[in-house]
Design a protein around this motif. Structure first.
Motif, PDB file in Angstrom:
ATOM      1  N   HIS A 107      31.690  32.827  53.170  1.00 39.03           N
ATOM      2  CA  HIS A 107      31.030  33.909  54.240  1.00 39.03           C
ATOM      3  C   HIS A 107      31.113  33.256  55.487  1.00 39.03           C
ATOM      4  O   HIS A 107      31.472  33.716  56.261  1.00 39.03           O
ATOM      5  CB  HIS A 107      29.544  34.136  53.627  1.00 39.03           C
ATOM      6  N   ASP A 127      40.262  39.361  54.460  1.00 43.42           N
ATOM      7  CA  ASP A 127      39.222  38.590  53.631  1.00 43.42           C
ATOM      8  C   ASP A 127      39.904  38.607  52.222  1.00 43.42           C
ATOM      9  O   ASP A 127      40.444  39.459  51.395  1.00 43.42           O
ATOM     10  CB  ASP A 127      38.124  39.671  53.155  1.00 43.42           C
ATOM     11  N   HIS A 151      39.278  36.855  46.972  1.00 48.47           N
ATOM     12  CA  HIS A 151      39.654  36.975  45.761  1.00 48.47           C
ATOM     13  C   HIS A 151      41.239  36.503  45.504  1.00 48.47           C
ATOM     14  O   HIS A 151      41.528  36.832  44.424  1.00 48.47           O
ATOM     15  CB  HIS A 151      39.482  38.541  45.141  1.00 48.47           C
ATOM     16  N   SER A 186      37.441  32.359  49.388  1.00 50.59           N
ATOM     17  CA  SER A 186      36.336  31.870  48.817  1.00 50.59           C
ATOM     18  C   SER A 186      36.833  30.898  47.812  1.00 50.59           C
ATOM     19  O   SER A 186      37.356  31.089  46.709  1.00 50.59           O
ATOM     20  CB  SER A 186      35.394  32.931  48.367  1.00 50.59           C
ATOM     21  N   LYS A 212      34.906  32.074  41.444  1.00 49.55           N
ATOM     22  CA  LYS A 212      36.034  32.324  42.098  1.00 49.55           C
ATOM     23  C   LYS A 212      37.173  31.441  41.057  1.00 49.55           C
ATOM     24  O   LYS A 212      36.916  30.558  40.392  1.00 49.55           O
ATOM     25  CB  LYS A 212      36.523  31.858  43.302  1.00 49.55           C
ATOM     26  N   ARG A 217      30.262  43.751  35.584  1.00 50.51           N
ATOM     27  CA  ARG A 217      29.669  44.084  36.667  1.00 50.51           C
ATOM     28  C   ARG A 217      30.166  45.362  37.430  1.00 50.51           C
ATOM     29  O   ARG A 217      31.119  45.447  37.348  1.00 50.51           O
ATOM     30  CB  ARG A 217      29.598  42.805  37.683  1.00 50.51           C
ATOM     31  N   TYR A 238      31.103  45.786  40.438  1.00 54.64           N
ATOM     32  CA  TYR A 238      31.571  45.187  41.766  1.00 54.64           C
ATOM     33  C   TYR A 238      32.729  46.292  41.965  1.00 54.64           C
ATOM     34  O   TYR A 238      33.865  46.622  41.267  1.00 54.64           O
ATOM     35  CB  TYR A 238      32.426  43.865  41.691  1.00 54.64           C
TER      36      TYR A 238
END
Ligand code: T4K
Length: 368
Positions: A60, A154, A157, A178, A183, A312, A314
């Motif tokens: 982040h 971004d 992933h 990240s 990850k 999840r 997501y």
């Protein structure tokens, strides 16, 4: 009943990590761009096939400070089908996110819907390689060139992925990764900004901004933050990087096992391999069409949960519906993303997930 979480951190053997951190107990140099930090930068630059890399305390802060360093202004076009971090990074820089819809094939930004959102205030496009699905980088580049916009990916992933033999971070002006515990590759917490060309001194600027804007002892050039990766994080990264290829192979085997069990089922959609992409099997998203499948995403989520399996949602809710943004800016028109967010479930996926565990999960989903 055996509990299965959506993911499980990859870690080296304890002895390997202890060996890696031993010298820190002698040098007493624990952070601020130490030996381990510099080694990790060099090794990752090779692995990711990208010329420039700067490490951060987490993904982040890498993204937030990258936006600052690039001097973006006004509006940034992005997608709401992502983790809170992407939109927060824009808003925390005092910029306005303009929400573009995603495409229903791979859930990344729909390039056909970008141009209609461009105004004289737009300074950049910030697409997300969501689940490691690579965006349509060619179309995005053409639009950015035509309208003189910056592109920041971004790539939280997308660690280690390649498109047509090129490292994924070589596209756009810069990309953020990240290295969080959840990850494909982790340094406990951690992140990076990568780019091939250091235009307008981007490298130097970012290096300063992640360390309070300090350029030298007497020159503080930017209103920076503190987002340095420490030596214990870097040491974990160095250990995990030694095993990354094996970890990716194991992830691939898990994903293939899911594919065998879940493909061709009416009302259930799994991701297709993308042409020219070397993937990383970061997530296993499944779309449930309730009318055809007979059960909704929420039904399956609950059913798995009572069996101690914690899949999840997501990415639900969409970031453009967050309470914290109410009244701040327009939600945009993102019906495809909205539909996906109500139907998607990411199933457990990690290197050590066993075949019998995948079978148990699939049996529950398929009612066997
Ligand atoms: N952009 C995108 C698109 C992102 O997805 C993310 C992060 C970012 C930016 C920002 O990058 P970072 O600043 O995080 O580096 C998790 C992660 O914390 C977050 O990194 C990730 N995306 C997001 C998609 O997932 P939560 O709130 O779901 O985490 P949590 O604590 O519920 O953990 C999920 C599961 O992971 C647990 O059920 C078990 C497993 N786990 C968790 C931890 C903390 C482990 O196996 N080991 C652990 O240490 O956000």
């Amino acid at each position: 009943m055996e509990k299965i979480l959506v993911t499980r951190s990859s870690m080296p053997e304890l002895e390997e990590y202890v060996e890696e951190i031993k010298e820190l107990f002698e040098s007493r140099w624990l952070t601020n761009m130490g030996v381990k930090h510099n080694q990790l930068e060099e090794k990752l630059s090779q692995y990711l096939k990208v010329r420039n890399i700067l490490l951060f305390s987490n993904g982040h802060m890498a993204l937030e400070l990258l936006i600052q360093a690039m001097g973006l202004t006004g509006e940034v076009i992005t997608t709401p089908f992502t983790f809170a971090s992407t939109t927060h990074a824009i808003v925390r820089n005092g910029l306005t996110p303009v929400f573009c819809d995603v495409n229903p094939e791979d859930y990344t930004i729909d390039p056909e819907k970008i141009e209609e959102l461009i105004t004289e205030k737009t300074s950049a496009i910030l697409p997300v390689h969501v689940y490691g699905h690579i965006c349509n980088v060619e179309a995005i580049e053409a639009i950015a060139k035509k309208h003189n916009l910056k592109v920041i990916y971004d790539a939280a992933h997308a660690f280690g992925e390649e498109y047509r033999g090129q490292g994924v971070a070589t596209f756009g002006n810069a990309s953020m990764f990240s290295f969080h515990a959840t990850k494909v590759f982790n340094s406990i917490e951690g992140g990076a900004v990568c780019f091939n060309n250091s235009e307008n001194g981007l490298r130097e600027k970012l290096f300063g901004i992640k360390n309070f804007g300090i350029w030298d002892e007497e020159l503080i050039k930017d209103v920076g933050a503190n987002a340095k990766m420490n030596e214990f994080q870097a040491a974990m990264g160095l250990c995990n990087l030694r095993h990354i290829d094996r970890e990716l192979e194991k992830r691939k085997a898990v994903a293939e096992h899911y594919n065998r069990r879940l493909s061709g089922i009416k009302g259930l959609r799994i991701s297709k391999e993308q042409d020219g992409v070397k993937g990383n099997y970061a997530y296993y998203p499944v779309i449930f069409e309730p009318e055809e499948f007979g059960k909704s995403r929420d039904d399956i989520y609950e059913l798995l949960k009572v069996n101690e399996i914690y899949a999840r949602k997501y990415f639900y809710p969409l970031t453009n519906t967050f309470d914290c943004y109410r009244g701040m800016f327009a939600m945009g028109d993102t019906p495809v993303a909205l539909d996906l967010s109500k139907k998607v479930l990411t199933l457990p996926l990690y290197a050590d997930l066993r075949a019998d565990q995948v079978d148990r999960i699939c049996d529950i989903i398929l009612g066997k």
